[in-house]
Design a protein around this motif. Structure first.
Motif, PDB file in Angstrom:
ATOM      1  N   ALA A 262       0.879  -0.961  -0.036  1.00 27.92           N
ATOM      2  CA  ALA A 262      -0.048  -0.125   0.118  1.00 27.92           C
ATOM      3  C   ALA A 262       0.731   1.282  -0.118  1.00 27.92           C
ATOM      4  CB  ALA A 262      -1.073  -0.014   1.118  1.00 27.92           C
ATOM      5  N   GLU A 263       2.005   0.987   0.690  1.00 27.15           N
ATOM      6  CA  GLU A 263       3.013   2.321   0.743  1.00 27.15           C
ATOM      7  C   GLU A 263       3.382   2.734  -0.674  1.00 27.15           C
ATOM      8  OE1 GLU A 263       4.142   4.835   2.893  1.00 27.15           O
ATOM      9  OE2 GLU A 263       2.272   3.938   3.739  1.00 27.15           O
ATOM     10  N   LYS A 264       3.845   1.454  -1.338  1.00 26.88           N
ATOM     11  CA  LYS A 264       4.512   1.705  -2.675  1.00 26.88           C
ATOM     12  C   LYS A 264       3.357   2.394  -3.534  1.00 26.88           C
ATOM     13  CE  LYS A 264       7.533  -2.238  -2.547  1.00 26.88           C
ATOM     14  NZ  LYS A 264       7.818  -3.487  -3.161  1.00 26.88           N
ATOM     15  N   TYR A 265       2.205   2.007  -3.402  1.00 29.34           N
ATOM     16  CA  TYR A 265       0.805   2.579  -4.312  1.00 29.34           C
ATOM     17  C   TYR A 265       1.003   4.130  -3.956  1.00 29.34           C
ATOM     18  CZ  TYR A 265      -1.833  -1.510  -5.995  1.00 29.34           C
ATOM     19  OH  TYR A 265      -2.029  -2.591  -6.827  1.00 29.34           O
ATOM     20  N   ARG A 266       0.945   4.462  -2.743  1.00 30.22           N
ATOM     21  CA  ARG A 266       0.822   5.855  -2.338  1.00 30.22           C
ATOM     22  C   ARG A 266       1.987   6.730  -2.651  1.00 30.22           C
ATOM     23  NH1 ARG A 266      -1.042   3.300   2.835  1.00 30.22           N
ATOM     24  NH2 ARG A 266      -3.494   2.746   2.331  1.00 30.22           N
ATOM     25  N   ALA A 267       3.035   6.028  -2.515  1.00 34.41           N
ATOM     26  CA  ALA A 267       4.278   6.906  -2.781  1.00 34.41           C
ATOM     27  C   ALA A 267       4.227   7.527  -4.393  1.00 34.41           C
ATOM     28  CB  ALA A 267       5.627   6.110  -2.216  1.00 34.41           C
ATOM     29  N   GLY A 268       3.801   6.611  -5.194  1.00 32.00           N
ATOM     30  CA  GLY A 268       3.964   7.148  -6.706  1.00 32.00           C
ATOM     31  C   GLY A 268       5.341   6.384  -7.230  1.00 32.00           C
ATOM     32  N   GLY A 269       5.656   6.581  -8.521  1.00 29.21           N
ATOM     33  CA  GLY A 269       6.707   5.950  -9.315  1.00 29.21           C
ATOM     34  C   GLY A 269       6.590   4.281  -9.156  1.00 29.21           C
ATOM     35  N   PHE A 270       5.503   3.839  -8.832  1.00 33.83           N
ATOM     36  CA  PHE A 270       5.244   2.313  -8.854  1.00 33.83           C
ATOM     37  C   PHE A 270       4.089   2.007  -9.644  1.00 33.83           C
ATOM     38  CE2 PHE A 270       3.129  -1.286  -6.784  1.00 33.83           C
ATOM     39  CZ  PHE A 270       4.295  -2.162  -6.612  1.00 33.83           C
ATOM     40  N   GLY A 271       3.941   1.371 -10.875  1.00 30.88           N
ATOM     41  CA  GLY A 271       2.897   1.296 -11.700  1.00 30.88           C
ATOM     42  C   GLY A 271       2.227  -0.010 -11.428  1.00 30.88           C
ATOM     43  N   TYR A 272       0.813  -0.158 -11.983  1.00 24.24           N
ATOM     44  CA  TYR A 272       0.180  -1.482 -11.906  1.00 24.24           C
ATOM     45  C   TYR A 272       0.728  -2.489 -12.341  1.00 24.24           C
ATOM     46  CZ  TYR A 272      -3.613   2.018 -10.833  1.00 24.24           C
ATOM     47  OH  TYR A 272      -4.393   2.836 -10.105  1.00 24.24           O
ATOM     48  N   GLY A 273       1.642  -2.286 -13.519  1.00 22.01           N
ATOM     49  CA  GLY A 273       2.407  -3.690 -13.837  1.00 22.01           C
ATOM     50  C   GLY A 273       3.420  -4.372 -12.848  1.00 22.01           C
ATOM     51  N   HIS A 274       3.955  -3.238 -12.048  1.00 20.92           N
ATOM     52  CA  HIS A 274       4.822  -3.604 -10.773  1.00 20.92           C
ATOM     53  C   HIS A 274       3.980  -4.506  -9.903  1.00 20.92           C
ATOM     54  CE1 HIS A 274       7.236  -0.181 -11.978  1.00 20.92           C
ATOM     55  NE2 HIS A 274       8.020  -1.188 -12.512  1.00 20.92           N
ATOM     56  N   ALA A 275       2.764  -3.914  -9.443  1.00 19.67           N
ATOM     57  CA  ALA A 275       1.750  -4.546  -8.520  1.00 19.67           C
ATOM     58  C   ALA A 275       1.413  -5.635  -9.084  1.00 19.67           C
ATOM     59  CB  ALA A 275       0.839  -3.529  -8.298  1.00 19.67           C
ATOM     60  N   LYS A 276       1.278  -5.836 -10.279  1.00 16.80           N
ATOM     61  CA  LYS A 276       0.936  -7.227 -10.817  1.00 16.80           C
ATOM     62  C   LYS A 276       1.650  -8.246 -10.643  1.00 16.80           C
ATOM     63  CE  LYS A 276      -2.620  -5.291 -14.149  1.00 16.80           C
ATOM     64  NZ  LYS A 276      -2.773  -4.773 -15.371  1.00 16.80           N
ATOM     65  N   LEU A 277       3.068  -7.865 -10.946  1.00 19.04           N
ATOM     66  CA  LEU A 277       4.312  -8.939 -11.068  1.00 19.04           C
ATOM     67  C   LEU A 277       4.361  -9.266  -9.409  1.00 19.04           C
ATOM     68  CD1 LEU A 277       6.822  -7.479 -13.473  1.00 19.04           C
ATOM     69  CD2 LEU A 277       5.457  -9.240 -13.727  1.00 19.04           C
ATOM     70  N   GLU A 278       3.986  -8.410  -8.306  1.00 16.06           N
ATOM     71  CA  GLU A 278       4.141  -8.974  -7.166  1.00 16.06           C
ATOM     72  C   GLU A 278       2.882  -9.777  -6.623  1.00 16.06           C
ATOM     73  OE1 GLU A 278       5.197  -6.176  -3.785  1.00 16.06           O
ATOM     74  OE2 GLU A 278       6.690  -5.004  -5.059  1.00 16.06           O
ATOM     75  N   LEU A 279       2.030  -9.465  -7.442  1.00 19.21           N
ATOM     76  CA  LEU A 279       0.732 -10.551  -6.961  1.00 19.21           C
ATOM     77  C   LEU A 279       0.990 -11.904  -7.595  1.00 19.21           C
ATOM     78  CD1 LEU A 279      -2.122 -11.065  -6.241  1.00 19.21           C
ATOM     79  CD2 LEU A 279      -2.927 -10.276  -8.571  1.00 19.21           C
ATOM     80  N   LEU A 280       1.786 -11.907  -8.946  1.00 20.32           N
ATOM     81  CA  LEU A 280       2.153 -13.072  -9.712  1.00 20.32           C
ATOM     82  C   LEU A 280       3.169 -13.915  -8.633  1.00 20.32           C
ATOM     83  CD1 LEU A 280       2.171 -15.061 -12.268  1.00 20.32           C
ATOM     84  CD2 LEU A 280       3.995 -13.504 -12.890  1.00 20.32           C
TER      85      LEU A 280
END
Ligand code: ADP
Ligand code: TRP
Length: 339
Positions: A262-280
């Motif tokens: 959640a911190e990474k989301y809020r900080a910016g500079g972190f794309g949905y593609g990155h979040a998807k890779l973390e989910l994978l």
């Protein structure tokens, strides 16, 4: 308590099935009398490919086992190996008014879309009630979308007992008297309300928005990468609480891990593609041991068949005893099937 549930073999088992039903059902095995089956009669409302149905049936069986169902501790079988459920479906049809059927979501949906419902769909909740009631089940672990069906089964218990026995078949303390049908209860875990699919609607095979539990990394990656997000740019701060990727990530992670993402989301500079890779990564790690067990089971379908047949023998014995009791209640056959 006797717990009972089923899944239709209509495609690959997905995350919604796992968190909504398989995982809670398996947790309930300990300390209960658990009955879990593969609903192939139900699948026939839509499936027209025999080979596919056989394969999907084994996939659900392998999924149950890979996710932790031990056939020594729970009864697992294929619905059509206990054909007595069709017999009970008829008895229940005779006491169920069309008004109840017309309120079923699937039926209302078909009507609203102008589709001919087909008698299988009309009868679907009656067959499902028979699945539950023929085993005198107490608790039915299901996802939220199935609560209505369990409620309908409860209604049918009332109609049947009232019409054939002239009583509720329960005493003043709420104890079941055992002459007619027993009233079941849906067991729904709050935390697993509804697992969203890649488009944000309920994850379901019918919406083609599923992420499979098993399968190649490539297939899973493709599904995860297709999760719909908003169009904020990589550098923009983002709100995790409105993002489906984040909701799905929560299913696999600890509170600390969720906070970190959640911190990474809020900080910016972190794309949905990155979040998807973390989910994978997280989901693959979570399912890895199950994936391996699943592949081992699928490589030996003869062994799976043996497990299903031995489960069916146990399930059928229970089902026959119930039918025997209902023969008494209704005045049908004088033959004693349960003996
Ligand atoms: P589908 O909707 O994909 O056809 P099934 O109807 O075979 O899935 O569902 C099998 C079990 O999994 C049911 O108990 C159902 O409630 C549960 N389930 C399916 N999809 C979800 C979901 N998205 N969230 C929670 N539970 C689900
Ligand atoms: N209708 C359920 C579903 O679509 C599957 C099912 C069939 C079931 N019979 C059942 C679930 C009996 C619980 C109990 O998911």
């Amino acid at each position: 308590m006797r717990t009972l549930s089923g899944i239709k073999p209509t495609g690959q088992p997905h995350w919604g099935n796992y968190f909504g039903m398989i995982q809670p059902a398996i947790h309930l095995i300990d300390g209960n009398d658990a009955y879990y089956f593969i609903a192939d009669y139900h699948a026939l409302t839509t499936v027209r490919d025999a080979e596919q149905l056989r394969r999907d049936t084994y996939e659900i069986a392998a999924a149950y086992l890979a996710c932790g169902l031990n056939p020594e501790e729970a009864v697992v079988w294929r619905q059509s190996d206990v054909p007595e459920v069709c017999e009970l479906t008829w008895l229940l049809s005779c006491v169920t008014g069309f008004g109840l059927i017309e309120r079923a979501h699937a039926f209302k949906d078909a009507r609203a879309k102008g589709r001919d419902a087909g008698f299988g769909l009309v009868s679907y909740p009656v067959l499902m009630a028979a699945d539950i009631l023929i085993f005198d089940a107490d608790g039915v672990p299901v996802g939220k979308d199935q609560i209505q069906h369990v409620e309908m089964a409860r209604d049918m218990v009332g109609y049947f007992n009232q019409q054939f026995l002239g009583t509720t078949d329960y005493d003043g303390e709420g104890k079941w008297l055992g002459k007619g049908l027993k009233r079941p209860q849906a067991l729904v875990r709050d935390t697993t309300a509804v697992v969203p699919g890649t488009d944000g609607q309920k994850m379901s095979k019918s919406y083609a928005n599923t992420i499979p539990i098993f399968g190649s990394k490539k297939t899973k990656k493709k599904a995860i990468m297709s999760i719909v997000t908003d169009s904020l740019a990589l550098e923009d701060p983002k709100d995790p609480d409105t993002c489906h990727v984040y909701s799905l990530y929560k299913l696999f992670s600890t509170v600390d891990e969720q906070e970190a993402l959640a911190e990474k989301y809020r900080a910016g500079g972190f794309g949905y593609g990155h979040a998807k890779l973390e989910l994978l990564a997280k989901s693959s790690e979570f399912f890895a041991p199950m994936q391996e067990a699943f592949e081992t089971h699928m490589a030996n379908t003869d062994h799976l068949e043996d497990i299903l047949q031995s489960g069916a023998a146990k399930a059928r014995k229970t089902a026959r005893q119930t039918m025997d009791r209902l023969y008494q209640a209704t005045g049908l056959s004088g033959r004693k099937v349960g003996k």
